[in-house]
Each structure stands twice: as structure tokens, then as C-alpha cells.
Design a protein around this motif. Structure first.
Motif, PDB file in Angstrom:
ATOM      1  N   GLN A  30       0.856  -1.405   0.030  1.00 55.20           N
ATOM      2  CA  GLN A  30      -0.082   0.023  -0.092  1.00 55.20           C
ATOM      3  C   GLN A  30       1.006   1.267   0.126  1.00 55.20           C
ATOM      4  OE1 GLN A  30      -2.987  -0.034   2.956  1.00 55.20           O
ATOM      5  NE2 GLN A  30      -3.567   2.224   2.599  1.00 55.20           N
ATOM      6  N   GLN A  31       2.012   1.024   0.655  1.00 54.14           N
ATOM      7  CA  GLN A  31       2.906   2.339   0.894  1.00 54.14           C
ATOM      8  C   GLN A  31       3.757   2.472  -0.821  1.00 54.14           C
ATOM      9  OE1 GLN A  31       5.627   1.380   3.987  1.00 54.14           O
ATOM     10  NE2 GLN A  31       4.258   2.305   5.633  1.00 54.14           N
ATOM     11  N   ARG A  32       3.843   1.383  -1.326  1.00 58.30           N
ATOM     12  CA  ARG A  32       4.641   1.436  -2.369  1.00 58.30           C
ATOM     13  C   ARG A  32       3.556   2.301  -3.415  1.00 58.30           C
ATOM     14  NH1 ARG A  32       8.236  -2.401  -4.722  1.00 58.30           N
ATOM     15  NH2 ARG A  32       8.517  -2.035  -7.037  1.00 58.30           N
ATOM     16  N   THR A  33       2.331   2.026  -3.552  1.00 58.61           N
ATOM     17  CA  THR A  33       1.149   2.858  -4.477  1.00 58.61           C
ATOM     18  C   THR A  33       1.448   4.408  -4.174  1.00 58.61           C
ATOM     19  OG1 THR A  33      -0.548   2.684  -3.057  1.00 58.61           O
ATOM     20  CG2 THR A  33      -0.227   0.735  -4.401  1.00 58.61           C
ATOM     21  N   GLY A  34       1.649   4.756  -2.713  1.00 60.52           N
ATOM     22  CA  GLY A  34       1.834   6.078  -2.338  1.00 60.52           C
ATOM     23  C   GLY A  34       3.132   6.719  -2.906  1.00 60.52           C
ATOM     24  N   GLU A  50     -14.874   6.777   0.664  1.00 64.37           N
ATOM     25  CA  GLU A  50     -13.362   5.844   0.798  1.00 64.37           C
ATOM     26  C   GLU A  50     -13.881   4.478   0.480  1.00 64.37           C
ATOM     27  OE1 GLU A  50     -10.663   7.212   1.413  1.00 64.37           O
ATOM     28  OE2 GLU A  50     -11.102   8.912   2.180  1.00 64.37           O
ATOM     29  N   GLN A  51     -12.800   3.709  -0.269  1.00 66.30           N
ATOM     30  CA  GLN A  51     -13.246   2.302  -0.286  1.00 66.30           C
ATOM     31  C   GLN A  51     -11.791   1.736   0.019  1.00 66.30           C
ATOM     32  OE1 GLN A  51     -14.075   2.598  -4.510  1.00 66.30           O
ATOM     33  NE2 GLN A  51     -16.232   2.111  -4.239  1.00 66.30           N
ATOM     34  N   PHE A  52     -12.106   0.379   0.190  1.00 67.16           N
ATOM     35  CA  PHE A  52     -10.968  -0.427   0.583  1.00 67.16           C
ATOM     36  C   PHE A  52     -10.430  -0.912  -0.530  1.00 67.16           C
ATOM     37  CE2 PHE A  52     -10.567  -0.478   5.264  1.00 67.16           C
ATOM     38  CZ  PHE A  52     -11.863   0.137   5.831  1.00 67.16           C
ATOM     39  N   ASN A  53      -9.130  -0.457  -0.821  1.00 63.75           N
ATOM     40  CA  ASN A  53      -8.496  -1.038  -2.075  1.00 63.75           C
ATOM     41  C   ASN A  53      -7.653  -2.426  -1.548  1.00 63.75           C
ATOM     42  OD1 ASN A  53      -8.940   1.132  -4.263  1.00 63.75           O
ATOM     43  ND2 ASN A  53      -8.720   1.927  -2.627  1.00 63.75           N
ATOM     44  N   GLY A  54      -7.657  -2.570  -0.463  1.00 62.40           N
ATOM     45  CA  GLY A  54      -6.736  -3.770  -0.018  1.00 62.40           C
ATOM     46  C   GLY A  54      -7.380  -5.239  -0.403  1.00 62.40           C
ATOM     47  N   THR A  55      -8.547  -5.217  -0.166  1.00 66.65           N
ATOM     48  CA  THR A  55      -8.919  -6.652  -0.353  1.00 66.65           C
ATOM     49  C   THR A  55      -9.735  -6.831  -1.804  1.00 66.65           C
ATOM     50  OG1 THR A  55     -11.359  -5.994   0.050  1.00 66.65           O
ATOM     51  CG2 THR A  55      -9.616  -6.943   1.743  1.00 66.65           C
ATOM     52  N   GLY A  56      -9.855  -5.772  -2.686  1.00 68.65           N
ATOM     53  CA  GLY A  56     -10.557  -5.816  -4.060  1.00 68.65           C
ATOM     54  C   GLY A  56     -12.113  -5.889  -3.694  1.00 68.65           C
ATOM     55  N   MET A  57     -12.509  -5.301  -2.729  1.00 67.87           N
ATOM     56  CA  MET A  57     -13.888  -5.441  -2.438  1.00 67.87           C
ATOM     57  C   MET A  57     -14.203  -3.904  -1.826  1.00 67.87           C
ATOM     58  SD  MET A  57     -13.740  -8.623   0.197  1.00 67.87           S
ATOM     59  CE  MET A  57     -12.580 -10.054  -0.040  1.00 67.87           C
ATOM     60  N   ASP A  58     -15.472  -3.429  -2.144  1.00 66.49           N
ATOM     61  CA  ASP A  58     -15.852  -2.427  -1.875  1.00 66.49           C
ATOM     62  C   ASP A  58     -16.909  -2.470  -0.526  1.00 66.49           C
ATOM     63  OD1 ASP A  58     -14.821  -0.997  -3.723  1.00 66.49           O
ATOM     64  OD2 ASP A  58     -16.324  -1.327  -5.295  1.00 66.49           O
ATOM     65  N   TYR A  59     -16.851  -1.850   0.519  1.00 67.69           N
ATOM     66  CA  TYR A  59     -17.527  -1.919   1.585  1.00 67.69           C
ATOM     67  C   TYR A  59     -18.169  -0.705   2.083  1.00 67.69           C
ATOM     68  CZ  TYR A  59     -15.790  -6.380   1.979  1.00 67.69           C
ATOM     69  OH  TYR A  59     -15.096  -7.963   1.738  1.00 67.69           O
ATOM     70  N   ASP A  60     -19.568  -0.436   1.794  1.00 61.17           N
ATOM     71  CA  ASP A  60     -20.134   0.714   2.349  1.00 61.17           C
ATOM     72  C   ASP A  60     -20.337   0.888   3.972  1.00 61.17           C
ATOM     73  OD1 ASP A  60     -20.896   1.080  -0.393  1.00 61.17           O
ATOM     74  OD2 ASP A  60     -22.656   0.254  -0.134  1.00 61.17           O
ATOM     75  N   GLY A  61     -20.098   2.546   4.221  1.00 60.23           N
ATOM     76  CA  GLY A  61     -20.185   2.771   5.565  1.00 60.23           C
ATOM     77  C   GLY A  61     -18.899   2.626   6.200  1.00 60.23           C
ATOM     78  N   ILE A  62     -17.706   2.268   5.540  1.00 58.72           N
ATOM     79  CA  ILE A  62     -16.241   2.146   5.988  1.00 58.72           C
ATOM     80  C   ILE A  62     -15.623   3.568   5.418  1.00 58.72           C
ATOM     81  CG2 ILE A  62     -14.276   1.179   6.463  1.00 58.72           C
ATOM     82  CD1 ILE A  62     -16.951  -0.505   7.542  1.00 58.72           C
ATOM     83  N   ASN A  84      -3.282  -5.381  -2.440  1.00 61.74           N
ATOM     84  CA  ASN A  84      -2.222  -4.712  -3.038  1.00 61.74           C
ATOM     85  C   ASN A  84      -0.946  -5.421  -3.515  1.00 61.74           C
ATOM     86  OD1 ASN A  84      -3.329  -2.187  -2.747  1.00 61.74           O
ATOM     87  ND2 ASN A  84      -2.939  -2.145  -0.508  1.00 61.74           N
ATOM     88  N   MET A  85      -0.452  -6.379  -2.788  1.00 63.57           N
ATOM     89  CA  MET A  85       0.533  -7.045  -3.336  1.00 63.57           C
ATOM     90  C   MET A  85       0.062  -8.066  -4.550  1.00 63.57           C
ATOM     91  SD  MET A  85       3.307  -9.872  -1.341  1.00 63.57           S
ATOM     92  CE  MET A  85       4.020 -10.920  -2.184  1.00 63.57           C
TER      93      MET A  85
END
Length: 562
Positions: free
Chosen positions: A124-128, A537-549, A416-417
Motif C-alpha cells: 500500500q505504501q508502494r502505491t503512494g 473511501e473504499q477499501f482497495n486492499g481486498t479488491g472489495m468495496d464496503y459501504d459505510g467504512i 495490493n501485493m
């Protein structure tokens, strides 16, 4: 008198045959003990739908589910080269700048300094770090070497120069962006930059409208929590700059490279080919997914307790999540997928993972399917790993190197990996990279009880078309750019023309690969906020979108990131 003589005779006869009874009984006990020792031990699996056991008999694995038994042969059968793609010969990575892309000296403005603070785990840091260069170029600013978040969930105190070769990073990008190691002093005093947050997927216009006016006024700004803060779609030359950073400028330090290469060479010495598996199956990730993995009331209680840590997590429907392909595959499912794709039981497999929920019991089905099972801890001594073992990012970097060098890379999720390695392996020759088609594989694993192994393998290969790392497998613009760097992959049209005009075809072509079964990847910029109008905001780490986070749960996002 006759009665007493008969009773004495029977009594003496009983005692005479008693040793024989003991001998036969002892022999039977020994035989039963021997059979018990030789019989295969059932291994519980994590099939989310059925009670299942894996048995190994003379190299043949039997997967028992309910009343059904799949006889999995030791040797895989396939009609294709499972270690490479012939089509990859006609594509190559291309990220050189155009002659119209001005030199950094000509565009960098004085008194404009951009500082970046990344977040999450290594990848995740690498993307930044990659996108920080692009942001600096958009703003015509001097970039200060990005600062890594040392207070995150991963608790890694490493700075940039302890993970990446900072001098190489600066020198190799000198024509693109001016980069310095620290912010210069102002009037002999420490310069305090203005802290800002930029929305996710911020476009060029977003940076120019939101960030540039503040930069012109304050001269130094620091963008915090900088991950996925640059739009997926950019000008072609900026996309190529992304690739130059990712694939050429960002290099691990020499100690990490040397240890990573040792691990890779030790795998190569064991076998001509090997598979690397990035296995995300940590308790925190499983709890957040809301999926069920077959562990009964114990699993529901344990993962439910973890979920209570985050009040924003809604109560989910496990079956719905799995139907939608949002659950990472279990170790057992990954093993069955690889065997069905033609990889034999004698193939060596390197597993990169953190803490696996359920430990050895969870890993047992995968090890039954692939006994030649290795990790960095089994390939290297404690003394060799000691310089890295206290730093999660450095340990992750070792796994990254081995996974990148492997003949086949597979992940049980789309974190991400997995995304970054998928893009990197495309850029450097399209080495096979297997991403599970989770939505369709759910149905296949669910109906496993009704089919033979031959039928199972046939469906598996059909469902995995378009998910194997072939050239042009994903249409340009689909998925994260780090996963599908289409702008930086060129086609050798002359070589391809010669191949197409030859006597026979070699493998699947572009049209054959895509068809109606194109990977179902989200379009990252179709979210209404690439211009900064919204800050969803979406959680890019899992490849899933979770509303409300939202960003109110930074620790959770870091857990899921890599």
C-alpha cells in the motif's frame, strides 16, 4: 462319578487351548494396530459448504465431501504450457518518456515543495511512493523523499532508505522530477509544511484546483495518508512516468535484494519450476470479509469477536458475500484450483503469508495436495532472517522478491501485493499470474459433490480463462493501473504478424482470451469523485468495496491493505 470325570476333562481341555486363544487375540491386536498405523489420516478442510476430508494414498489424493469422493491423480494433465505464454513473446514493457515530455529542470518551479506520508503495509505504501512522483510532476514541485507511516497497524519503524535504494530512486528519476532527501531550512529555521488530505483518485484538475493554490501560498505542503490519491486515468506521459517509478526507479536495498535472491535460488535449486502463493488468511481479514469458512460455531464466535472491534462494520450475509466473489479462497480451494489447472503434486510451492487462521489445521489440505511446501522460514535459518524479522515491511519485501521471480504466481485474494505483482509480471514478460475467478469458482466448489474430477477440471479451466495473466487479458483502462499498466505495454506487430501468418496458431489470441468471460474488474474512476467532488473511501486492499467504512477506521484499512 461320570459327571465329575467329564467336567474335569472339559476343564483341562479349556486350559490346554487357552494359550492358543491368547496367541490369536494378540495377533489380531497387532494386525489392527498395523492397519491403523498404515491407514491415511483424514485432514479436515475449510470447505464452507460441506464436511470434507483429504486423504493421501500412494500419491493420489482423495477429497471426500459428504458421500462423494474426488480421486485427484498425482500427475496433472493439460493441453497447454502451464509455465509460460507463447503469446507473451509479442509484447514488452515500454515506459520511456516522449521527446515532448519536458525535463524536470525546465518545469520545476522554485519554492514549491511536496512532502508525502504514506500509509498501510509495504505494498500500500508502494502505491503512494509511485504516485507521489506523479503528483509532484503535476504540481511542478520538488518532491521530498516520501515518509513511511511508522505508527500503523504493522508497527514497522523502517524509513524509506531502509527498504528502498533512495539514491537510485532520486538519480533514476532526475529527468522527470526533482527529488531531495529533506526539506531545506527557511531563514535558518525548520520549515513547517501545511498538512493536507487529498481525496481518493484525485485527477490532474483536482490537484491543480485543490492543492496548487495552497502550495503557491505556503510553498511547502505535506499530503498525509497518501495511498491511491491519484486518478486511475491520466495523460499517457504521466502513466508512463508511473511505470518508470514502479518498474525501474523503486528498487529494494542491497541487503533485502541479497536475502531475497538467496531464497529464490534455494527454491530454484529444489526444482526447475515453482509456484509462489500469496495467501491472505489472517483472522482480521477473515473477520472483516463477513464470509464463512467452514469452522462452525468456534469460527463464528472467534471472528465475530474480532468484528466487534469496529462499530462501523454492518452485519453481513456470508452466502451473499461468497456468491459475489468477495471471499478469499481457502488454502484447500487454492490447492484444488491449482491441481485442476494441471499442476502436479510433485511441484514445489512457496507460500508467502502472515498468520493463517486455524494454523496447521487450515494449511493441512493444501500441504496434502502439494507436499513440497516452503516458506522463507523453512528456506532460511533464524540467523539469516534475524536482520529482517523484526520489521514486517522488510519481511514482506523478501516475499515480494520470491513471488516476483516465481514461474507462476497465484493469490487467493485481490489485495495490493497481488495487484502490483500482476502488473509487474505483465510488464516484464507476462509470466503466468493466476487470479481466482471467485464468483464462478464459488458455484464450482458448491457443486463439487455432483461431478467427477475430470468434469471438475474441465469447468475450472473454462472459468479461469481470462484470469491467467495472458497478454491483453483485461481491456485497457479496466482495473487499477498498477494491476493493468496497459499504457506501458507495447506490441511487437512485426513478430506477431509473422506468427499469425505461420502454418499454425500458438495459443490463444487477444480475441480468444477476452470473449464474454473478461475478468469482472471495477472501473476505479467510475466513482464520481476523481475530480475531488466527493471523499467517499473504499477499501482497495481486498479488491472489495464496503459501504459505510471511512477513514475513521484507519487501522482496519491497514490490516486489509497488503
Amino acid at each position: 462319578m461320570a459327571f465329575h470325570r467329564r467336567r474335569n476333562h472339559d476343564y483341562n481341555r479349556f486350559w490346554s487351548i487357552l494359550p492358543l486363544i491368547f496367541s490369536i487375540s494378540g495377533a489380531l491386536l497387532i494386525l489392527l494396530a498395523l492397519l491403523s498405523f498404515l491407514a491415511p489420516t483424514p485432514i479436515d478442510s475449510n470447505n464452507p459448504q460441506h464436511t470434507s476430508s483429504l486423504y493421501a494414498r500412494n500419491g493420489v489424493v482423495e477429497d471426500t465431501i459428504g458421500q462423494s469422493v474426488l480421486h485427484i491423480p498425482k500427475k496433472g494433465r493439460t493441453d497447454r504450457d502451464i509455465w509460460s505464454s507463447i503469446n507473451s513473446l509479442y509484447y514488452y514493457g515500454c515506459s520511456n518518456a516522449s521527446i515532448k515530455f519536458a525535463n524536470a529542470d525546465a518545469v520545476t518551479q522554485p519554492n514549491r515543495y511536496l512532502l508525502i506520508v504514506t500509509s498501510g503495509g509495504l505494498n500500500q505504501q508502494r502505491t503512494g511512493i509511485i504516485d507521489a512522483v506523479v503528483a509532484a510532476r503535476i504540481l511542478n514541485a520538488t518532491l521530498v523523499v516520501p515518509r513511511l507511516d511508522q505508527k500503523s497497524f504493522w508497527k514497522d519503524s523502517s524509513d524509506f532508505s531502509e527498504i528502498f535504494d533512495v539514491d537510485w530512486y532520486i538519480s533514476s528519476l532526475s529527468k522527470d522530477v526533482k527529488i531531495i532527501k529533506s526539506l531545506p531550512k527557511r531563514g535558518g529555521k525548520t520549515w513547517i509544511p501545511r498538512n493536507m488530505r487529498v481525496p481518493r483518485k484525485c485527477s490532474e484538475r483536482c490537484y491543480q484546483n485543490r492543492i496548487l493554490p495552497v502550495l503557491l501560498k505556503r510553498h511547502a505542503i505535506q499530503l498525509t495518508k497518501f495511498d491511491y490519491r491519484v486518478a486511475n486515468r491520466l495523460d499517457t506521459q504521466l502513466q508512463k512516468l508511473r511505470c518508470r517509478v514502479n518498474y525501474h526507479a523503486l528498487k529494494f536495498t542491497d541487503p533485502i535484494l541479497r536475502m531475497g535472491e538467496k531464497l529464490f535460488h534455494r527454491m530454484r535449486m529444489k526444482s526447475k519450476h515453482f509456484i509462489a502463493l500469496h495467501l491472505r488468511f489472517e483472522p482480521d481479514m477473515l473477520a472483516f470479509s463477513g464470509c464463512y469458512y467452514g469452522g462452525g460455531d468456534k469460527e463464528r464466535k472467534e471472528l465475530g469477536a474480532i468484528r466487534k472491534r469496529w462499530k462501523t462494520l454492518h452485519v453481513s450475509n456470508p452466502d451473499k458475500e461468497r456468491r459475489h466473489g468477495k471471499c478469499p479462497l481457502t488454502p484447500r480451494e487454492i490447492g484444488l484450483m491449482l491441481r485442476a489447472l494441471g499442476y502436479s503434486s510433485d511441484i514445489h510451492i512457496y507460500v508467502a503469508s502472515g498468520e493463517v487462521y486455524g494454523g496447521e489445521e487450515t494449511l493441512a489440505p493444501l500441504k496434502a495436495l502439494f507436499p513440497n511446501f516452503y516458506t522463507k522460514e523453512t528456506l532460511a535459518s533464524k540467523e539469516e532472517l534475524e536482520p529482517f524479522s523484526s520489521f514486517s515491511s522488510r519481511m514482506a519485501a523478501l516475499d515480494f522478491i520470491v513471488c516476483d521471480e516465481s514461474d507462476v504466481f497465484v493469490a487467493n485474494n485481490n489485495g495490493n501485493m497481488a495487484r502490483i505483482l500482476a502488473g509487474r509480471r505483465r510488464y516484464f514478460g507476462h509470466k503466468p499470474t493466476i487470479r481466482p475467478n471467485a464468483k464462478k469458482l464459488y458455484r464450482l466448489f458448491l457443486n463439487q459433490t455432483t461431478m467427477s474430477w475430470e468434469a471438475f477440471t474441465s469447468k475450472m479451466r473454462t472459468y479461469q480463462r481470462g484470469f491467467m495473466g495472458e497478454p491483453k487479458e483485461v481491456r485497457p483502462g479496466r482495473g487499477e493501473f498498477h494491476e493493468n499498466p496497459h499504457t506501458c505495454i507495447c506490441e511487437d506487430s512485426e513478430a506477431k504478424a509473422k506468427k499469425d501468418s505461420g502454418p499454425g496458431k500458438h495459443g490463444k489470441g487477444y480475441d480468444d482470451v477476452l470473449g464474454d468471460d473478461e475478468p469482472e474488474l471495477p472501473d476505479p474512476d467510475d466513482d464520481g469523485y476523481q475530480d475531488g467532488s466527493q471523499e467517499k473511501e473504499q477499501f482497495n486492499g481486498t479488491g472489495m468495496d464496503y459501504d459505510g467504512i471511512t477513514n475513521e477506521d484507519p487501522e482496519l484499512e491497514e490490516i486489509l491493505s497488503d
